[in-house]
Scaffold this motif. Structure first.
Motif, PDB file in Angstrom:
ATOM      1  N   GLU A  40       0.965  -1.127  -0.059  1.00 14.57           N
ATOM      2  CA  GLU A  40      -0.078  -0.037  -0.090  1.00 14.57           C
ATOM      3  C   GLU A  40       0.838   1.226   0.037  1.00 14.57           C
ATOM      4  OE1 GLU A  40      -3.536  -0.358   0.056  1.00 14.57           O
ATOM      5  OE2 GLU A  40      -3.525   1.659  -0.283  1.00 14.57           O
ATOM      6  N   GLY A  41       0.543   2.232  -0.654  1.00 18.52           N
ATOM      7  CA  GLY A  41       1.257   3.492  -0.979  1.00 18.52           C
ATOM      8  C   GLY A  41       2.617   3.548  -1.746  1.00 18.52           C
ATOM      9  N   THR A  42       2.588   2.356  -2.273  1.00 15.51           N
ATOM     10  CA  THR A  42       3.962   2.261  -3.424  1.00 15.51           C
ATOM     11  C   THR A  42       3.558   2.183  -4.811  1.00 15.51           C
ATOM     12  OG1 THR A  42       4.210  -0.038  -3.244  1.00 15.51           O
ATOM     13  CG2 THR A  42       5.293   1.044  -1.685  1.00 15.51           C
ATOM     14  N   ILE A  43       2.134   2.001  -4.841  1.00 15.61           N
ATOM     15  CA  ILE A  43       1.440   1.893  -6.361  1.00 15.61           C
ATOM     16  C   ILE A  43       0.050   2.520  -6.370  1.00 15.61           C
ATOM     17  CG2 ILE A  43       0.465  -0.406  -5.762  1.00 15.61           C
ATOM     18  CD1 ILE A  43       1.332  -1.061  -8.783  1.00 15.61           C
ATOM     19  N   GLY A  44      -0.227   3.371  -7.228  1.00 19.77           N
ATOM     20  CA  GLY A  44      -1.453   3.851  -7.465  1.00 19.77           C
ATOM     21  C   GLY A  44      -1.600   5.263  -6.692  1.00 19.77           C
ATOM     22  N   VAL A  45      -0.418   5.933  -6.465  1.00 18.60           N
ATOM     23  CA  VAL A  45      -0.280   6.909  -5.447  1.00 18.60           C
ATOM     24  C   VAL A  45      -1.134   8.279  -6.088  1.00 18.60           C
ATOM     25  CG1 VAL A  45       1.415   8.684  -4.747  1.00 18.60           C
ATOM     26  CG2 VAL A  45       2.028   6.436  -4.671  1.00 18.60           C
ATOM     27  N   CYS A  46      -1.156   8.459  -7.316  1.00 12.21           N
ATOM     28  CA  CYS A  46      -1.959   9.508  -7.918  1.00 12.21           C
ATOM     29  C   CYS A  46      -3.412   9.106  -8.136  1.00 12.21           C
ATOM     30  CB  CYS A  46      -1.713  10.218  -9.034  1.00 12.21           C
ATOM     31  SG  CYS A  46      -1.701   9.087 -10.560  1.00 12.21           S
ATOM     32  N   GLY A  47      -3.865   7.993  -7.764  1.00 13.98           N
ATOM     33  CA  GLY A  47      -5.405   7.416  -8.084  1.00 13.98           C
ATOM     34  C   GLY A  47      -5.492   6.839  -9.279  1.00 13.98           C
ATOM     35  N   GLY A  48      -4.639   6.846 -10.177  1.00 11.53           N
ATOM     36  CA  GLY A  48      -4.782   6.434 -11.797  1.00 11.53           C
ATOM     37  C   GLY A  48      -5.150   7.629 -12.547  1.00 11.53           C
ATOM     38  N   MET A  49      -4.311   8.569 -12.379  1.00 17.40           N
ATOM     39  CA  MET A  49      -4.320   9.983 -13.138  1.00 17.40           C
ATOM     40  C   MET A  49      -3.323   9.946 -14.169  1.00 17.40           C
ATOM     41  SD  MET A  49      -7.153  11.222 -11.905  1.00 17.40           S
ATOM     42  CE  MET A  49      -7.382  12.797 -12.450  1.00 17.40           C
TER      43      MET A  49
END
Ligand code: FES
Length: 109
Positions: A40-49
């Motif tokens: 958690e926190g190492t992937i998808g940090v920008c929420g997919g933008m």
């Protein structure tokens, strides 16, 4: 409901064959998160933008993928550890045509 099989090599080099639904508007980054293949926190940090590159992965199979958007291309041009087969996982939607896709997660950024 159609599930597809995706092979994902995590950042420790472990391979996982997972199934991903194609009818839930999920992208590859969300699939990786749902199977907890990266902390958690190492992937998808920008929420997919397409604004962080934490979901960068290397495409190992010759699966036909959707074209890169300008946003994806721009983000990858600034990211680290980028290779010719780099893509942003959050920009790859799960569709039936991606059955058998093989990817490796890029190092943590
Ligand atoms: Fe940030 Fe994909 S989650 S670029």
């Amino acid at each position: 409901m159609i599930d597809i099989k995706i092979n994902i090599t995590d950042r420790n080099g472990n391979k996982h064959e997972v199934s991903a639904p194609t009818d839930m508007a999920m992208n590859l980054m969300e699939v990786v998160r749902s199977y907890e293949l990266a902390p958690e926190g190492t992937i998808g940090v920008c929420g997919g933008m397409a604004m962080c590159a934490s979901c960068q992965c290397y495409v190992l199979s010759n699966t036909e993928l959707p074209e890169m958007s300008d946003d994806e291309e721009a983000m990858l041009s600034e990211a680290f550890d980028v290779k010719a087969n780099s893509r942003l996982g959050c920009q790859i939607q799960m569709t039936p045509g991606l059955n058998g896709l093989e990817v490796e997660l890029a190092p943590e950024c």
